[in-house]
Design a protein around this motif. Structure first.
Motif, short mmCIF file in Angstrom:
data_model
loop_
_atom_site.label_atom_id
_atom_site.label_comp_id
_atom_site.label_asym_id
_atom_site.label_seq_id
_atom_site.Cartn_x
_atom_site.Cartn_y
_atom_site.Cartn_z
N LEU A 44 23.46 42.22 40.61
CA LEU A 44 22.59 43.40 40.65
C LEU A 44 21.49 43.31 39.60
O LEU A 44 21.61 42.58 38.62
CB LEU A 44 23.39 44.69 40.51
CG LEU A 44 24.44 44.88 39.41
CD1 LEU A 44 23.79 45.40 38.16
CD2 LEU A 44 25.46 45.87 39.90
N ASP A 45 20.40 44.06 39.82
CA ASP A 45 19.26 44.04 38.91
C ASP A 45 19.57 44.81 37.64
O ASP A 45 20.40 45.72 37.63
CB ASP A 45 18.03 44.69 39.57
CG ASP A 45 17.42 43.79 40.63
OD1 ASP A 45 17.97 42.70 40.86
OD2 ASP A 45 16.40 44.19 41.22
N ALA A 46 18.85 44.44 36.58
CA ALA A 46 19.10 45.06 35.28
C ALA A 46 18.54 46.48 35.20
O ALA A 46 18.95 47.27 34.35
CB ALA A 46 18.46 44.21 34.19
N ASP A 47 17.60 46.82 36.07
CA ASP A 47 16.85 48.07 35.89
C ASP A 47 17.49 49.29 36.57
O ASP A 47 16.86 50.32 36.71
CB ASP A 47 15.42 47.88 36.40
CG ASP A 47 15.39 47.41 37.85
OD1 ASP A 47 16.46 47.41 38.50
OD2 ASP A 47 14.31 47.05 38.33
N LEU A 48 18.73 49.16 37.01
CA LEU A 48 19.46 50.24 37.68
C LEU A 48 18.86 50.66 39.02
O LEU A 48 19.13 51.74 39.51
CB LEU A 48 19.62 51.47 36.75
CG LEU A 48 20.62 51.27 35.59
CD1 LEU A 48 20.66 52.48 34.67
CD2 LEU A 48 22.04 51.02 36.13
N GLN A 49 18.03 49.78 39.60
CA GLN A 49 17.54 50.05 40.96
C GLN A 49 18.64 49.76 41.98
O GLN A 49 18.56 50.19 43.12
CB GLN A 49 16.30 49.21 41.27
CG GLN A 49 15.03 49.82 40.72
CD GLN A 49 13.80 49.11 41.23
OE1 GLN A 49 13.60 47.93 40.96
NE2 GLN A 49 12.97 49.81 41.97
N ASP A 50 19.62 48.97 41.55
CA ASP A 50 20.80 48.71 42.38
C ASP A 50 21.94 49.52 41.78
O ASP A 50 22.48 49.14 40.74
CB ASP A 50 21.17 47.22 42.34
CG ASP A 50 20.04 46.33 42.85
OD1 ASP A 50 19.27 46.80 43.71
OD2 ASP A 50 19.93 45.19 42.39
N ALA B 67 16.40 44.35 52.40
CA ALA B 67 17.63 43.85 51.76
C ALA B 67 17.35 43.55 50.30
O ALA B 67 16.32 42.97 49.96
CB ALA B 67 18.10 42.58 52.46
N ARG B 68 18.26 43.97 49.43
CA ARG B 68 18.08 43.70 48.01
C ARG B 68 18.99 42.54 47.62
O ARG B 68 19.79 42.08 48.41
CB ARG B 68 18.40 44.95 47.21
CG ARG B 68 17.51 46.10 47.66
CD ARG B 68 17.29 47.15 46.62
NE ARG B 68 17.24 46.68 45.26
CZ ARG B 68 16.12 46.52 44.56
NH1 ARG B 68 14.95 46.77 45.11
NH2 ARG B 68 16.16 46.15 43.30
N ASP B 69 18.84 42.10 46.37
CA ASP B 69 19.74 41.04 45.92
C ASP B 69 21.00 41.67 45.33
O ASP B 69 21.63 41.11 44.45
CB ASP B 69 19.04 40.15 44.89
CG ASP B 69 17.93 39.34 45.51
OD1 ASP B 69 18.04 39.00 46.70
OD2 ASP B 69 16.93 39.06 44.82
N GLU C 172 13.75 54.39 41.82
CA GLU C 172 12.72 53.80 40.97
C GLU C 172 13.35 53.22 39.71
O GLU C 172 14.41 53.65 39.28
CB GLU C 172 11.63 54.83 40.68
CG GLU C 172 10.79 55.05 41.94
CD GLU C 172 9.55 55.88 41.70
OE1 GLU C 172 8.88 55.65 40.69
OE2 GLU C 172 9.27 56.75 42.54
N ARG C 173 12.70 52.24 39.17
CA ARG C 173 13.14 51.54 37.98
C ARG C 173 13.53 52.50 36.85
O ARG C 173 12.80 53.44 36.57
CB ARG C 173 11.97 50.67 37.54
CG ARG C 173 12.31 49.47 36.78
CD ARG C 173 11.07 48.61 36.64
NE ARG C 173 11.46 47.23 36.80
CZ ARG C 173 12.13 46.56 35.86
NH1 ARG C 173 12.40 47.12 34.72
NH2 ARG C 173 12.50 45.31 36.08
N GLY C 174 14.66 52.23 36.17
CA GLY C 174 15.10 53.08 35.07
C GLY C 174 14.15 53.01 33.90
O GLY C 174 13.70 54.03 33.37
MG MG Z 1 13.49 46.41 39.93
#
Ligand code: MG
Ligand code: UDP
Length: 328
Positions: free
Chosen positions: A112-118, A175-177, A219-221
């Protein structure tokens, strides 16, 4: 690693003793402000799950220039479940994901992404789908692109349309990663040795059963996106080149069509001549147009060819996907 080896593990049942049940892999590039909220959220979600409290959290620092590595090291010192892999420079998100998967030891692995978008809050549901639900992988896709610049959304639509037309695999729009995978699934991915890694294509290519989870775009945290418009365009082109050879076919078809058109024109000139008409006295403008048109198509086709050649060149050099500077 040969795929046969990968299959040895089964779906997380007989891993070596002491393996964590779940590995959480987080690629990070200049994410100093995201590490703390992400760590807090992962802990909040997973500590509530009795059977995955022994998870491991792997941060892959993709050559960050800010204090990302320092932030990660701080948590690694406090919590033995936190690990890090730090690259010698920025190798890109694909390389970071690959390093995280290669370093993971869990029976299940989630990226998952670091920015809490996932949202980590989805992990328990995803885990249930893979553990008991008959799926090998649980993946997330966003169904809206709320908060994204309209031009970017438009290009994203074009990209998915082109992938659908060109590539022989089904790349899912939005689709996200963000994926939770069984050990077998992860090991099969690791067994693919290609250098040009386009995971949005690799996942559908390897097959298996995937359960999709849909959610609204978040949206990005904190911090800002690492993907400039041009970086996305290049990424999209890489994806098409990696999973389709149709652009080469298009170049050949254009060549044939132009050749046929020239035959028609030549016959027309010959017939006019036989009938005693003088032709092409005033034809210089059209001649110039035709020369420009055909040379444009030729360059375009040579360019396509060159792209495939360049990709082949990086494959045969067999350089590593990334270089690790330090790791815990
Ligand atoms: Mg992001
Ligand atoms: N990322 C990375 N290497 C890069 C670019 C991005 O590891 O070269 C990471 C980034 O830190 C984040 C994730 O990939 O955790 C997604 O990046 P970002 O949020 O910037 O992309 P977006 O969500 O805007 O598509």
């Amino acid at each position: 690693m040969p795929v046969q080896n990968a299959l040895r593990y089964g779906t997380g049942g007989d891993l070596p003793d002491g393996s964590p049940s779940l590995s959480v892999v987080v690629p990070c590039f200049n994410e100093e402000s995201s590490i703390k909220p992400l760590y807090g959220e992962v802990l909040r979600v997973l500590e509530g799950e009795a059977d995955v409290r022994d998870f491991e959290l792997i941060f892959v620092d993709d050559g960050s220039k800010d204090a990302t590595l320092a932030a990660v090291k701080k948590y690694a010192a406090l919590d033995s479940r936190v690990h890090y892999i730090s690259f010698s420079r920025n190798f890109g998100k694909e390389a970071a994901l690959l390093a995280g998967l290669a370093g993971s030891a869990g029976g299940y692995v989630v990226t998952l992404d670091a920015d809490l978008q996932d949202p980590p809050a989805l992990i328990p549901e995803m885990l249930a789908a893979v553990r008991g639900g008959g799926f090998d992988c649980a993946a997330a896709r966003r169904v809206t692109r709320k908060g994204e610049p309209p031009v970017r959304s438009l290009f994203a639509r074009c990209f998915y349309w082109m992938m659908a037309k060109f590539a022989d695999i089904d790349v899912v729009d939005g689709a996200r990663d963000f994926r939770l995978m069984s050990r077998v699934y992860v090991d099969v991915i690791l067994s693919l040795e290609e250098r040009n890694r386009f995971s949005k294509g690799i996942f559908p290519w390897i097959g298996f059963r995937t359960k999709w989870f849909e959610y609204e775009n978040i949206e990005r945290g904190s911090g800002k996106t690492k993907w400039s418009f041009w970086r996305l365009v290049i990424y999209a082109l890489d994806g098409i080149l990696a999973f389709s050879s149709k652009p080469l076919a298009i170049a050949s078809v254009l060549g044939i069509l132009l050749f046929l058109a020239s035959l028609v024109l030549i016959s027309w000139i010959v017939i006019e001549k036989l009938m005693g008409h003088t032709v092409n006295v005033y034809g210089w403008a059209s001649t110039v147009c035709i020369i420009l048109f055909t040379s444009g198509i030729q360059l375009f086709s040579v360019g396509i060819l060159g792209q495939y050649l360049a990709k082949t060149y990086t494959e045969v050099k067999r350089r590593p996907h990334y270089i690790v500077r330090e790791a815990s």
